[in-house]
Design a protein around this motif. Structure first.
Motif, short mmCIF file in Angstrom:
data_model
loop_
_atom_site.label_atom_id
_atom_site.label_comp_id
_atom_site.label_asym_id
_atom_site.label_seq_id
_atom_site.Cartn_x
_atom_site.Cartn_y
_atom_site.Cartn_z
N ARG A 195 -7.91 -15.01 -7.18
CA ARG A 195 -6.73 -15.54 -6.50
C ARG A 195 -6.70 -15.11 -5.03
NH1 ARG A 195 -2.01 -17.07 -9.28
NH2 ARG A 195 -0.77 -15.92 -7.74
N ALA A 196 -7.07 -13.84 -4.78
CA ALA A 196 -7.06 -13.34 -3.40
C ALA A 196 -8.09 -14.06 -2.55
CB ALA A 196 -7.31 -11.83 -3.40
N LEU A 197 -9.31 -14.18 -3.07
CA LEU A 197 -10.37 -14.82 -2.28
C LEU A 197 -10.06 -16.29 -2.02
CD1 LEU A 197 -13.60 -13.24 -3.83
CD2 LEU A 197 -12.38 -12.56 -1.76
N ALA A 198 -9.40 -16.94 -2.96
CA ALA A 198 -9.07 -18.35 -2.77
C ALA A 198 -8.06 -18.55 -1.64
CB ALA A 198 -8.51 -18.92 -4.07
N ARG A 199 -7.25 -17.54 -1.35
CA ARG A 199 -6.23 -17.66 -0.30
C ARG A 199 -6.72 -17.20 1.07
NH1 ARG A 199 -3.17 -14.90 -4.16
NH2 ARG A 199 -3.09 -13.08 -2.77
N LEU A 200 -7.85 -16.51 1.11
CA LEU A 200 -8.31 -15.92 2.36
C LEU A 200 -9.22 -16.86 3.12
CD1 LEU A 200 -9.13 -12.26 1.22
CD2 LEU A 200 -7.06 -13.11 2.32
N PRO A 201 -9.35 -16.67 4.44
CA PRO A 201 -10.30 -17.46 5.22
C PRO A 201 -11.73 -16.98 4.98
CG PRO A 201 -9.18 -15.90 6.64
CD PRO A 201 -8.52 -15.79 5.30
N LEU B 287 -7.95 -7.30 7.30
CA LEU B 287 -6.77 -7.95 7.88
C LEU B 287 -5.73 -8.29 6.82
CD1 LEU B 287 -8.48 -10.33 10.45
CD2 LEU B 287 -6.78 -8.58 11.01
N HIS B 288 -6.17 -8.54 5.60
CA HIS B 288 -5.27 -8.99 4.53
C HIS B 288 -5.16 -7.97 3.40
CE1 HIS B 288 -4.99 -13.10 6.20
NE2 HIS B 288 -6.24 -12.90 6.57
N VAL B 289 -5.47 -6.70 3.70
CA VAL B 289 -5.55 -5.70 2.64
C VAL B 289 -4.24 -5.56 1.88
CG1 VAL B 289 -4.95 -3.75 4.16
CG2 VAL B 289 -6.34 -3.36 2.11
N ASP B 290 -3.11 -5.74 2.56
CA ASP B 290 -1.82 -5.59 1.89
C ASP B 290 -1.42 -6.81 1.07
OD1 ASP B 290 -1.43 -3.01 2.90
OD2 ASP B 290 -0.62 -3.79 4.78
N GLU B 291 -2.22 -7.87 1.14
CA GLU B 291 -1.88 -9.10 0.44
C GLU B 291 -2.83 -9.39 -0.71
OE1 GLU B 291 -2.11 -12.13 3.45
OE2 GLU B 291 -1.43 -10.72 4.98
N LEU B 292 -3.80 -8.53 -0.95
CA LEU B 292 -4.84 -8.85 -1.92
C LEU B 292 -4.30 -8.92 -3.34
CD1 LEU B 292 -7.86 -6.80 -0.54
CD2 LEU B 292 -7.33 -9.21 -0.21
N ARG C 90 -1.33 -0.30 -8.55
CA ARG C 90 -2.52 0.02 -7.76
C ARG C 90 -3.11 1.37 -8.18
NH1 ARG C 90 -1.17 -0.27 -1.67
NH2 ARG C 90 -0.86 -2.44 -2.28
N ARG C 91 -2.23 2.32 -8.54
CA ARG C 91 -2.72 3.65 -8.89
C ARG C 91 -3.62 3.63 -10.12
NH1 ARG C 91 2.41 7.80 -7.93
NH2 ARG C 91 2.67 7.36 -5.69
N ALA C 92 -3.47 2.59 -10.95
CA ALA C 92 -4.32 2.51 -12.14
C ALA C 92 -5.79 2.33 -11.76
CB ALA C 92 -3.88 1.36 -13.03
N TRP C 93 -6.05 1.80 -10.56
CA TRP C 93 -7.42 1.59 -10.10
C TRP C 93 -7.89 2.71 -9.17
CZ3 TRP C 93 -4.96 -2.48 -12.15
CH2 TRP C 93 -5.72 -3.40 -12.88
N ASN C 94 -6.99 3.60 -8.78
CA ASN C 94 -7.35 4.66 -7.85
C ASN C 94 -7.73 5.93 -8.59
OD1 ASN C 94 -6.77 2.97 -5.72
ND2 ASN C 94 -4.71 3.77 -5.40
N HIS C 95 -8.66 6.65 -8.01
CA HIS C 95 -9.07 7.94 -8.55
C HIS C 95 -8.58 9.04 -7.61
CE1 HIS C 95 -11.69 6.05 -11.53
NE2 HIS C 95 -12.16 5.27 -10.56
N ARG C 96 -8.25 10.19 -8.18
CA ARG C 96 -7.87 11.33 -7.36
C ARG C 96 -9.11 11.94 -6.70
NH1 ARG C 96 -3.13 13.56 -7.17
NH2 ARG C 96 -1.46 12.92 -8.57
#
Length: 434
Positions: free
Chosen positions: A48-54, A123-128, A137-143
């Motif tokens: 979905r993110a890649l489809a919306r990005l340039p 440029l679009h990191v907050d919209e991905l 998001r924290r479910a994908w982040n590691h400490r």
């Protein structure tokens, strides 16, 4: 019940994973285990993110390029080539952006315009991710691992993992000044031939900021390969410069001697927390990024205690927006795993706060992020041009892809203005001329 998928049985040779040394790069050579749900969610978010990005995305079996969001300019959108979509999504599902970088290291995706792809993503990191999923998001982040903390012993280990890789590696892509920080160009765009003068321009600005001249007692925290110390000595300063890198120290000593200024420059292996004395001026270039937030009070406290009354500190620092810094501080990133363990880029707000708490005030502040983007472009092009020489030094294909990704990722950060670089002058808190 959570279903965990084993690595798929398909042939690794399609992507180059068969070329990865599993002993040296275990997390790149093998696909991570990931639940079917996480992988499916990651695939949905990414598609979905890649489809919306340039961006344009090419996948196996598709002759056509899938267009992203049209851009206002006539320039074609950069193309992300997915050689192995299943592996790509599995890695992101398991490890988020760490998996994204490891997938590139493994050769599971590519681009003829890597900086372009990464700049669009920055440029679009907050919209991905959709708003409803951002709180997950924290479910994908590691400490961050505790072993990466910059205790005195940890700092030495972290320095060895980057700066002690090989002096010859850095010489392959840096200019003859061996300066590994942002240059300041006379004009942009620049050429590789402009780098030495641009690095000297940067150094001269820093030495001017802290008032370095004949007879100045100058302390440099973070030697690099000695170019700033040599240039300060040629102004007539007495220089003490400290580093934790044995490789850098040894070469800096030779370069100081070759420049004929060994009588005015001391190069030492020393942690900034163990420096003694008081100095007319202190300079530190892109060192704070390696300190870590837990030790910023100690770092700024050292700057304050080592600076003589009426003296100045010249600081060059990469910065990022404050909210992003706070998120990054809690997260183990691809950069912290593979390139700069223990590192954290501060925000300008953090610099202001930490310097004030230590009894220092910022009296000059100038940013020039566009110049860092250009510096990184020239380094990256030099690194790719010298790929055979880097391989001859013993750095394998996975390392070279990692280093290319690191340089392109950093360049994209500055081109998107996600990152900036600033030169600051600091003085003791209290009355006095600014």
């Amino acid at each position: 019940m959570t279903l965990t998928l084993p690595p798929p049985p398909h042939d690794r040779s399609r992507t180059g994973r068969h070329l990865v040394d599993a002993a040296a790069w275990p997390d790149v050579a093998r696909l991570p285990r990931a639940s079917a749900l996480r992988t499916a969610v990651a695939r949905r978010i990414v598609e979905r993110a890649l489809a919306r990005l340039p961006l344009r995305v090419r996948t196996p079996g598709r002759a056509a390029v899938v267009p992203g969001q049209p851009r206002a300019t006539a320039a074609p959108a950069p193309v992300l080539v997915l050689h192995d979509p299943a592996a790509f999504h599995r890695r992101i599902g398991a490890d988020g952006l760490i998996g994204f970088g490891e997938s590139y290291m493994a050769g599971e995706w590519d681009s003829d315009d890597l900086v372009g792809v990464l700049t669009v993503l920055a440029l679009h990191v907050d919209e991905l991710a959709p708003p409803a999923l951002r709180r997950l998001r924290r479910a994908w982040n590691h400490r961050r691992p505790a072993s990466d903390l910059n205790t005195p012993g940890g700092a030495r280990r972290n320095v060895r993992r980057h700066y002690d890789l090989s002096n010859e590696l850095f010489a392959a892509f840096l200019d003859p000044t061996l300066t590994y920080s942002s240059a300041v160009f006379d004009s942009l765009p620049a050429d590789a031939a402009d780098l030495p003068a641009a690095q000297h321009r940067k150094i001269d600005r820093l030495l001017d900021l802290c008032g370095t001249g004949p007879g100045t007692g100058l302390l440099e925290i973070g030697t690099g390969w000695g170019e700033l110390a040599v240039r300060a000595a040629r102004r007539g300063a007495r220089v003490r410069t400290v580093t934790l890198s044995r490789e850098q120290r040894d070469l800096a000593l030779r370069r100081v001697a070759d420049a004929g200024v060994a009588d005015r420059v001391r190069v030492e292996l020393c942690d900034y927390r163990r420096i003694d004395g008081v100095y007319d001026a202190v300079v530190s270039v892109e060192m704070i990024e390696a300190v870590g937030a837990a030790y910023w009070p100690a770092y700024f406290g050292a700057l304050r205690s080592l600076l003589a009354p009426g003296g100045r500190v010249a600081l060059q620092a990469i910065t990022m927006p404050h909210a992003r810094m706070l998120n990054t501080a809690r997260t183990h990133t691809w950069i912290s795993k593979y390139v700069f363990p223990g590192g954290l880029i501060p925000s300008r707000e953090a610099l202001v706060r930490e310097s004030a708490l230590a009894g220092l005030r910022i009296v000059q502040d100038r940013g020039y992020g566009d110049h860092y983007a250009e510096t990184l472009r020239l380094w990256r092009e030099g690194f790719l041009r010298e790929s055979a020489a880097v391989a001859a030094l013993g750095f394998d294909r996975t390392f070279r892809r990692m280093w290319e990704f690191y340089l392109a990722y950093s360049e994209a950060g500055f081109r998107s203005r996600y990152l900036d670089v600033r030169q600051l002058a600091l003085a003791h808190t209290g009355p006095g001329p600014a």
